[in-house]
Design a protein around this motif. Structure first.
Motif, PDB file in Angstrom:
ATOM      1  N   PRO A  48     -14.582  68.729  21.778  1.00 49.32           N
ATOM      2  CA  PRO A  48     -14.126  68.478  20.410  1.00 49.32           C
ATOM      3  C   PRO A  48     -14.695  69.538  19.466  1.00 49.32           C
ATOM      4  O   PRO A  48     -15.846  69.967  19.639  1.00 49.32           O
ATOM      5  N   PRO A  49     -13.923  69.973  18.483  1.00 41.92           N
ATOM      6  CA  PRO A  49     -14.402  71.041  17.585  1.00 41.92           C
ATOM      7  C   PRO A  49     -15.485  70.565  16.613  1.00 41.92           C
ATOM      8  O   PRO A  49     -16.145  71.390  15.976  1.00 41.92           O
ATOM      9  N   SER A  50     -15.641  69.263  16.463  1.00 41.35           N
ATOM     10  CA  SER A  50     -16.728  68.716  15.646  1.00 41.35           C
ATOM     11  C   SER A  50     -16.860  67.246  16.030  1.00 41.35           C
ATOM     12  O   SER A  50     -16.175  66.767  16.937  1.00 41.35           O
ATOM     13  N   ARG A  51     -17.752  66.537  15.331  1.00 38.55           N
ATOM     14  CA  ARG A  51     -17.849  65.090  15.577  1.00 38.55           C
ATOM     15  C   ARG A  51     -17.287  64.306  14.385  1.00 38.55           C
ATOM     16  O   ARG A  51     -17.550  63.138  14.220  1.00 38.55           O
ATOM     17  N   TYR A  52     -16.500  64.997  13.557  1.00 39.02           N
ATOM     18  CA  TYR A  52     -15.944  64.322  12.379  1.00 39.02           C
ATOM     19  C   TYR A  52     -14.499  63.874  12.643  1.00 39.02           C
ATOM     20  O   TYR A  52     -13.609  64.696  12.907  1.00 39.02           O
ATOM     21  N   ALA A  53     -14.310  62.551  12.592  1.00 36.44           N
ATOM     22  CA  ALA A  53     -13.011  61.954  12.888  1.00 36.44           C
ATOM     23  C   ALA A  53     -12.267  61.638  11.593  1.00 36.44           C
ATOM     24  O   ALA A  53     -12.875  61.227  10.599  1.00 36.44           O
ATOM     25  N   ILE A  54     -10.954  61.824  11.640  1.00 38.10           N
ATOM     26  CA  ILE A  54     -10.123  61.481  10.478  1.00 38.10           C
ATOM     27  C   ILE A  54      -9.871  59.967  10.491  1.00 38.10           C
ATOM     28  O   ILE A  54      -9.436  59.404  11.481  1.00 38.10           O
ATOM     29  N   ILE A  55     -10.166  59.342   9.367  1.00 36.04           N
ATOM     30  CA  ILE A  55     -10.005  57.891   9.203  1.00 36.04           C
ATOM     31  C   ILE A  55      -8.835  57.649   8.236  1.00 36.04           C
ATOM     32  O   ILE A  55      -8.467  58.561   7.490  1.00 36.04           O
ATOM     33  N   GLY A  56      -8.277  56.453   8.237  1.00 33.26           N
ATOM     34  CA  GLY A  56      -7.006  56.213   7.550  1.00 33.26           C
ATOM     35  C   GLY A  56      -6.946  56.267   6.044  1.00 33.26           C
ATOM     36  O   GLY A  56      -6.466  55.325   5.389  1.00 33.26           O
ATOM     37  N   ARG A  57      -7.402  57.356   5.456  1.00 39.34           N
ATOM     38  CA  ARG A  57      -7.247  57.590   4.013  1.00 39.34           C
ATOM     39  C   ARG A  57      -6.913  59.071   3.841  1.00 39.34           C
ATOM     40  O   ARG A  57      -7.638  59.937   4.344  1.00 39.34           O
ATOM     41  N   TYR A  58      -5.851  59.350   3.112  1.00 37.87           N
ATOM     42  CA  TYR A  58      -5.399  60.736   2.917  1.00 37.87           C
ATOM     43  C   TYR A  58      -4.948  60.892   1.469  1.00 37.87           C
ATOM     44  O   TYR A  58      -4.350  59.975   0.911  1.00 37.87           O
ATOM     45  N   ILE A  59      -5.200  62.055   0.891  1.00 34.78           N
ATOM     46  CA  ILE A  59      -4.569  62.392  -0.396  1.00 34.78           C
ATOM     47  C   ILE A  59      -3.786  63.675  -0.151  1.00 34.78           C
ATOM     48  O   ILE A  59      -4.362  64.695   0.284  1.00 34.78           O
ATOM     49  N   LEU A  60      -2.478  63.602  -0.378  1.00 31.94           N
ATOM     50  CA  LEU A  60      -1.587  64.665   0.077  1.00 31.94           C
ATOM     51  C   LEU A  60      -0.666  65.131  -1.040  1.00 31.94           C
ATOM     52  O   LEU A  60      -0.293  64.350  -1.919  1.00 31.94           O
ATOM     53  N   PRO A  61      -0.217  66.385  -0.957  1.00 31.81           N
ATOM     54  CA  PRO A  61       0.768  66.873  -1.922  1.00 31.81           C
ATOM     55  C   PRO A  61       2.184  66.552  -1.426  1.00 31.81           C
ATOM     56  O   PRO A  61       2.384  66.334  -0.224  1.00 31.81           O
ATOM     57  N   PRO A  62       3.189  66.575  -2.314  1.00 30.11           N
ATOM     58  CA  PRO A  62       4.560  66.270  -1.868  1.00 30.11           C
ATOM     59  C   PRO A  62       5.095  67.312  -0.883  1.00 30.11           C
ATOM     60  O   PRO A  62       6.055  67.033  -0.171  1.00 30.11           O
ATOM     61  N   GLU A  63       4.445  68.481  -0.821  1.00 33.67           N
ATOM     62  CA  GLU A  63       4.902  69.525   0.128  1.00 33.67           C
ATOM     63  C   GLU A  63       4.811  69.048   1.577  1.00 33.67           C
ATOM     64  O   GLU A  63       5.391  69.647   2.477  1.00 33.67           O
ATOM     65  N   ILE A  64       4.083  67.955   1.824  1.00 36.12           N
ATOM     66  CA  ILE A  64       3.986  67.447   3.196  1.00 36.12           C
ATOM     67  C   ILE A  64       5.343  66.912   3.674  1.00 36.12           C
ATOM     68  O   ILE A  64       5.632  66.914   4.871  1.00 36.12           O
ATOM     69  N   PHE A  65       6.204  66.481   2.751  1.00 40.50           N
ATOM     70  CA  PHE A  65       7.450  65.822   3.180  1.00 40.50           C
ATOM     71  C   PHE A  65       8.383  66.749   3.971  1.00 40.50           C
ATOM     72  O   PHE A  65       8.820  66.370   5.061  1.00 40.50           O
TER      73      PHE A  65
END
Ligand code: UTP
Length: 313
Positions: A196-213
């Motif tokens: 694994p590249p780190s020990r930091y896991a993504i947990i279910g909270r995100y703040i995203l821009p509309p460009e993700i759509f």
């Protein structure tokens, strides 16, 4: 930068890790003590200043919307019987929020669920909160992340440090800690089998821009044959600064049985009216052998399985 006011709650998954309980009952509606799991997420979003709340739902999950609706008949009945405390509880949930509901007709994956919110979100930044990732914290975790977003104007995901042997269960970020709980993300890997590249896991909270759509719209099936949010996030990472935030608080995976049990115990121990008796009950169970034996006998009687089967639990 447009202000952040929207939160999307993907609730259209099958909840297979909690079968058979979630065959008919949406996992978002399973109670954590006395509130459905989703209500904790809604309260967190509101306490983080978000008031446009979008639920991604699916067939059979109507109870989610009913829970946050007014219940005129029940309210009238409670009023007539003078049950004012209960009335206040029921009314406050009914008045808590106006939800926007969007259907995901096929559970094609989390990325696809978020894409369903495109028209409802519009051309604004938005948060995504996965309801079964329940976080107990002094300050709402989305509010902690919101500060980073407002300072940088860049996407932010919640991070949690996990033991190395658990990294294969999560999306793991690559990059470096830059201080003040902030992590500069240079890449991310979904469920790495090794190294694994780190020990930091993504947990279910995100703040995203509309460009993700548009990125989501172009994302094909990934791991497990699902349209993965992580695959579109990787494209965002490639296009500019992207941050992780190691939130303060304790996270529970209430979408699986053990995590749900842990959350239930911890929330009950913090409940304003139940905590005292519940703590005493647990101390009775685990405090010493005799007490444990007594509880086992008591449970047998309640369950009507007869007396005298003195089993230690
Ligand atoms: P999970 O993988 O935790 O939920 O997805 P799931 O698929 O319901 O659960 P299991 O793995 O079968 O037990 C994360 C979130 O994304 C939503 C889920 O409802 C959950 O909140 N989701 C997932 C959707 O809304 N649509 C999908 O197609 C998939």
């Amino acid at each position: 930068m447009k202000p952040l006011r929207t939160c999307v709650f993907p609730c259209a998954g099958w909840g297979t890790r909690f079968f058979p309980a979630t065959k008919v009952i949406p996992k978002e509606m399973l109670p954590l003590v006395d509130k459905p799991i989703l209500q904790y997420g809604i309260e967190e979003a509101r306490a983080s200043g978000l008031d446009k709340l979008i639920i991604i739902t699916s067939k059979g999950k109507e109870s989610i919307l009913d829970h946050f609706d007014r219940s005129a008949g029940l309210e009238r009945s409670l009023r007539e019987r003078g049950k004012n405390d209960l009335l206040a509880d029921v009314e406050s949930v009914g008045q808590m929020v106006d939800l926007i509901a969007v259907r995901q007709k096929d559970a094609l994956g989390l990325g696809h669920a978020v894409l369903m919110a495109r028209d409802a979100v519009g051309d604004e930044p938005f948060a995504v909160l996965l309801p079964d990732d329940v976080i107990l914290s002094d300050e709402p975790s989305l509010l902690q992340m919101r500060r980073v977003f407002e300072e940088t104007g860049r996407p932010v995901v919640a991070l949690m440090e996990v033991p190395e042997n658990e990294t294969s269960r999560y999306g793991i970020v690559a990059g470096e800690m830059i201080g003040d709980r902030r992590f500069h993300v240079s890449d991310m890997i979904e469920k790495p089998k090794s190294h694994p590249p780190s020990r930091y896991a993504i947990i279910g909270r995100y703040i995203l821009p509309p460009e993700i759509f548009p990125m989501l719209a172009e994302t094909g099936q990934g791991a497990g044959g699902e349209i993965q949010l992580t695959d579109a996030l990787r494209r965002l990472v490639a296009e500019g600064e992207f941050y992780g935030y190691v939130f303060e608080g304790r996270r529970y995976d209430a979408g699986e049985k053990l995590g749900y049990l842990k959350a239930t115990v911890d929330f009950a121990l913090r409940h304003p009216t139940l905590s005292g008796e519940f703590r005493a009950y647990l101390q009775g169970l685990f405090g010493n052998g005799k007490a444990i034996e007594r509880e086992a006998v008591g449970d047998d009687r309640i369950a009507g399985r007869g007396k005298g089967t003195r089993q230690r639990v």
